[in-house]
Enzyme design. Structure first.
Site, PDB file in Angstrom:
ATOM      1  N   LYS A  13     -11.705  41.329  37.096  1.00 30.15           N
ATOM      2  CA  LYS A  13     -12.186  42.650  36.655  1.00 30.15           C
ATOM      3  C   LYS A  13     -11.763  43.738  37.654  1.00 30.15           C
ATOM      4  O   LYS A  13     -11.255  44.780  37.270  1.00 30.15           O
ATOM      5  CB  LYS A  13     -13.728  42.643  36.529  1.00 30.15           C
ATOM      6  CG  LYS A  13     -14.263  41.575  35.595  1.00 30.15           C
ATOM      7  CD  LYS A  13     -15.774  41.599  35.515  1.00 30.15           C
ATOM      8  CE  LYS A  13     -16.498  41.236  36.797  1.00 30.15           C
ATOM      9  NZ  LYS A  13     -16.317  39.841  37.224  1.00 30.15           N
ATOM     10  N   ARG A  88     -25.170  44.119  34.010  1.00 29.40           N
ATOM     11  CA  ARG A  88     -25.203  42.658  34.173  1.00 29.40           C
ATOM     12  C   ARG A  88     -26.429  42.047  33.523  1.00 29.40           C
ATOM     13  O   ARG A  88     -26.593  40.823  33.558  1.00 29.40           O
ATOM     14  CB  ARG A  88     -25.226  42.319  35.652  1.00 29.40           C
ATOM     15  CG  ARG A  88     -23.872  42.032  36.270  1.00 29.40           C
ATOM     16  CD  ARG A  88     -24.098  41.768  37.740  1.00 29.40           C
ATOM     17  NE  ARG A  88     -23.128  40.902  38.310  1.00 29.40           N
ATOM     18  CZ  ARG A  88     -22.012  41.318  38.901  1.00 29.40           C
ATOM     19  NH1 ARG A  88     -21.709  42.587  38.904  1.00 29.40           N
ATOM     20  NH2 ARG A  88     -21.208  40.453  39.461  1.00 29.40           N
ATOM     21  N   ARG A 155     -15.001  37.160  51.481  1.00 29.48           N
ATOM     22  CA  ARG A 155     -16.311  37.722  51.145  1.00 29.48           C
ATOM     23  C   ARG A 155     -17.426  36.721  51.412  1.00 29.48           C
ATOM     24  O   ARG A 155     -17.249  35.524  51.179  1.00 29.48           O
ATOM     25  CB  ARG A 155     -16.320  38.124  49.659  1.00 29.48           C
ATOM     26  CG  ARG A 155     -16.104  39.603  49.453  1.00 29.48           C
ATOM     27  CD  ARG A 155     -15.868  39.985  48.029  1.00 29.48           C
ATOM     28  NE  ARG A 155     -16.901  39.571  47.101  1.00 29.48           N
ATOM     29  CZ  ARG A 155     -16.925  39.924  45.820  1.00 29.48           C
ATOM     30  NH1 ARG A 155     -15.977  40.699  45.334  1.00 29.48           N
ATOM     31  NH2 ARG A 155     -17.883  39.494  45.020  1.00 29.48           N
ATOM     32  N   ARG A 166     -23.541  32.288  41.453  1.00 31.10           N
ATOM     33  CA  ARG A 166     -23.066  33.457  40.696  1.00 31.10           C
ATOM     34  C   ARG A 166     -22.670  33.057  39.283  1.00 31.10           C
ATOM     35  O   ARG A 166     -22.919  33.798  38.328  1.00 31.10           O
ATOM     36  CB  ARG A 166     -21.876  34.102  41.425  1.00 31.10           C
ATOM     37  CG  ARG A 166     -22.324  34.915  42.635  1.00 31.10           C
ATOM     38  CD  ARG A 166     -21.208  35.107  43.627  1.00 31.10           C
ATOM     39  NE  ARG A 166     -20.130  35.919  43.128  1.00 31.10           N
ATOM     40  CZ  ARG A 166     -18.906  35.898  43.614  1.00 31.10           C
ATOM     41  NH1 ARG A 166     -18.595  35.068  44.602  1.00 31.10           N
ATOM     42  NH2 ARG A 166     -17.981  36.671  43.113  1.00 31.10           N
TER      43      ARG A 166
HETATM   44  P1  AP5 Z   1     -11.065  39.930  41.340  1.00 30.14           P
HETATM   45  O1  AP5 Z   1     -10.300  41.031  40.678  1.00 30.14           O
HETATM   46  O2  AP5 Z   1     -11.631  40.181  42.694  1.00 30.14           O
HETATM   47  O3  AP5 Z   1     -12.181  39.364  40.330  1.00 30.14           O
HETATM   48  P2  AP5 Z   1     -13.542  40.018  39.830  1.00 30.14           P
HETATM   49  O4  AP5 Z   1     -13.701  39.657  38.401  1.00 30.14           O
HETATM   50  O5  AP5 Z   1     -13.592  41.473  40.190  1.00 30.14           O
HETATM   51  O6  AP5 Z   1     -14.539  39.134  40.691  1.00 30.14           O
HETATM   52  P3  AP5 Z   1     -15.812  39.474  41.578  1.00 30.14           P
HETATM   53  O7  AP5 Z   1     -16.138  38.205  42.287  1.00 30.14           O
HETATM   54  O8  AP5 Z   1     -15.608  40.708  42.427  1.00 30.14           O
HETATM   55  O9  AP5 Z   1     -16.829  39.790  40.494  1.00 30.14           O
HETATM   56  P4  AP5 Z   1     -18.302  39.583  40.614  1.00 30.14           P
HETATM   57  O10 AP5 Z   1     -18.703  40.120  39.297  1.00 30.14           O
HETATM   58  O11 AP5 Z   1     -18.788  38.254  40.943  1.00 30.14           O
HETATM   59  O12 AP5 Z   1     -18.673  40.422  41.939  1.00 30.14           O
HETATM   60  P5  AP5 Z   1     -19.119  41.944  42.149  1.00 30.14           P
HETATM   61  O13 AP5 Z   1     -18.344  42.485  43.268  1.00 30.14           O
HETATM   62  O14 AP5 Z   1     -19.151  42.689  40.860  1.00 30.14           O
HETATM   63  O15 AP5 Z   1     -10.092  38.649  41.381  1.00 30.14           O
HETATM   64  C1  AP5 Z   1     -10.516  37.440  41.980  1.00 30.14           C
HETATM   65  C2  AP5 Z   1      -9.328  36.784  42.724  1.00 30.14           C
HETATM   66  O16 AP5 Z   1      -8.345  36.373  41.774  1.00 30.14           O
HETATM   67  C3  AP5 Z   1      -8.592  37.719  43.695  1.00 30.14           C
HETATM   68  O17 AP5 Z   1      -8.173  36.952  44.793  1.00 30.14           O
HETATM   69  C4  AP5 Z   1      -7.392  38.239  42.892  1.00 30.14           C
HETATM   70  O18 AP5 Z   1      -6.303  38.517  43.740  1.00 30.14           O
HETATM   71  C5  AP5 Z   1      -7.104  37.054  41.988  1.00 30.14           C
HETATM   72  N1  AP5 Z   1      -6.645  37.448  40.654  1.00 30.14           N
HETATM   73  C6  AP5 Z   1      -7.152  38.458  39.893  1.00 30.14           C
HETATM   74  N2  AP5 Z   1      -6.535  38.510  38.709  1.00 30.14           N
HETATM   75  C7  AP5 Z   1      -5.621  37.482  38.723  1.00 30.14           C
HETATM   76  C8  AP5 Z   1      -4.676  37.007  37.772  1.00 30.14           C
HETATM   77  N3  AP5 Z   1      -4.551  37.586  36.561  1.00 30.14           N
HETATM   78  N4  AP5 Z   1      -3.919  35.928  38.094  1.00 30.14           N
HETATM   79  C9  AP5 Z   1      -4.048  35.330  39.314  1.00 30.14           C
HETATM   80  N5  AP5 Z   1      -4.926  35.751  40.263  1.00 30.14           N
HETATM   81  C10 AP5 Z   1      -5.697  36.813  39.957  1.00 30.14           C
HETATM   82  O19 AP5 Z   1     -20.650  41.712  42.582  1.00 30.14           O
HETATM   83  C11 AP5 Z   1     -20.989  41.084  43.793  1.00 30.14           C
HETATM   84  C12 AP5 Z   1     -22.497  40.961  43.889  1.00 30.14           C
HETATM   85  O20 AP5 Z   1     -23.111  42.278  43.892  1.00 30.14           O
HETATM   86  C13 AP5 Z   1     -23.184  40.232  42.710  1.00 30.14           C
HETATM   87  O21 AP5 Z   1     -23.166  38.825  42.864  1.00 30.14           O
HETATM   88  C14 AP5 Z   1     -24.591  40.817  42.797  1.00 30.14           C
HETATM   89  O22 AP5 Z   1     -25.341  40.225  43.835  1.00 30.14           O
HETATM   90  C15 AP5 Z   1     -24.347  42.280  43.165  1.00 30.14           C
HETATM   91  N6  AP5 Z   1     -24.211  43.116  41.979  1.00 30.14           N
HETATM   92  C16 AP5 Z   1     -23.080  43.775  41.588  1.00 30.14           C
HETATM   93  N7  AP5 Z   1     -23.304  44.430  40.442  1.00 30.14           N
HETATM   94  C17 AP5 Z   1     -24.603  44.181  40.102  1.00 30.14           C
HETATM   95  C18 AP5 Z   1     -25.394  44.568  38.994  1.00 30.14           C
HETATM   96  N8  AP5 Z   1     -24.908  45.327  38.002  1.00 30.14           N
HETATM   97  N9  AP5 Z   1     -26.681  44.121  38.946  1.00 30.14           N
HETATM   98  C19 AP5 Z   1     -27.191  43.357  39.938  1.00 30.14           C
HETATM   99  N10 AP5 Z   1     -26.468  42.935  41.000  1.00 30.14           N
HETATM  100  C20 AP5 Z   1     -25.185  43.350  41.084  1.00 30.14           C
END
Ligand code: AP5
Length: 211
Positions: A13, A88, A155, A166
């Site tokens: 994402k 979420r 991270r 998660r």
């Molecule tokens: P990446 O683009 O980083 O993936 P992502 O979907 O953004 O994954 P996240 O882990 O950041 O999402 P998340 O939803 O768990 O965490 P968030 O930061 O929102 O890609 C992942 C990897 O794959 C990278 O190494 C990239 O290079 C590689 N890659 C990407 N696309 C690729 C492709 N097509 N092919 C090959 N490789 C690829 O949230 C973190 C924490 O914050 C949550 O756990 C929670 O505690 C809190 N939080 C955030 N939002 C909320 C909310 N709305 N409510 C409550 N808590 C929240």
């Protein structure tokens, strides 16, 4: 254009949102990134959310909704936005509706094996938040951010136990939003398994075609 990006942790994402922001000329707002910045700064918000984020749980709805409301009031969000990682929960989605709603929710689909491979090799720049992967998206110099030269880091929530939590939280609390948005006729499903360039091209084409 007001978009929501859904999908399991590691679906890409953030990677696609960072590229789509430029193509669409709209703001990219990642709640995870806002929380990580607050933690790095040691702000009161950061101290409050540090434990729950590191363990892979969800920050409370009230706190998260207030953060997003404040962020959406900033000038750059007026021309449109991608919300990456929000909503979420159904309560968050209802709150977003009350803030004016969205044009489309995009569900980036990826199976668990690829989720684990992506999160296991992710490296992030602690300074500018750019994301890399040790195999799939290597920086030019190993361990160093192309954009700002900072040393890349793993991270805190990319440990095996936190990833497992998660994924469980995603299935229980966030996946129901897929049906929620489908019932409203707002859902767009994208296969997130191909390389980032192909995923981005598919997403932009389907948006242009109005699908
Ligand atoms: P990446 O683009 O980083 O993936 P992502 O979907 O953004 O994954 P996240 O882990 O950041 O999402 P998340 O939803 O768990 O965490 P968030 O930061 O929102 O890609 C992942 C990897 O794959 C990278 O190494 C990239 O290079 C590689 N890659 C990407 N696309 C690729 C492709 N097509 N092919 C090959 N490789 C690829 O949230 C973190 C924490 O914050 C949550 O756990 C929670 O505690 C809190 N939080 C955030 N939002 C909320 C909310 N709305 N409510 C409550 N808590 C929240």
């Amino acid at each position: 254009m007001r978009l929501v990006f859904l999908g399991p942790p590691g679906a890409g994402k953030g990677t696609i949102a960072a590229r789509a922001r430029e193509a669409l000329g709209i703001a990219h707002i990642s709640t995870g990134e806002l929380f990580r910045k607050a933690i790095a700064e040691g702000s009161p918000l950061g101290l409050k959310v540090k434990g729950v984020i590191e363990s892979g749980g969800l920050v409370g709805d009230d706190l998260t909704i207030a953060l997003v409301r404040e962020r959406l009031a900033q000038a750059d969000a007026a021309k449109g936005f991608i919300l990456d990682g929000f909503p979420r929960t159904v309560a968050q989605a209802e709150a977003l509706d009350a803030m004016g709603g969205i044009d489309r929710a995009v569900d980036f689909r990826l199976d668990d094996a690829l989720v684990l491979a992506r999160l296991g090799g992710r490296r992030t720049c602690p300074k500018c938040a750019k994301t890399y992967h040790v195999l799939f998206q290597k920086p030019r110099a190993e361990g160093v951010c192309d954009a700002c030269g900072a040393a890349l880091a793993i991270r805190d929530d990319d440990r095996e136990d936190a990833i497992k939590r998660r994924l469980e939280v995603y299935r229980a609390q966030t996946a129901p939003l897929i049906d929620w948005y489908e019932a409203k006729g707002l859902l767009l499903v994208i296969d997130a398994a191909p390389a980032p360039e192909a995923v981005l091209a598919d997403f932009l084409k389907r948006m242009k075609d109005g699908l």
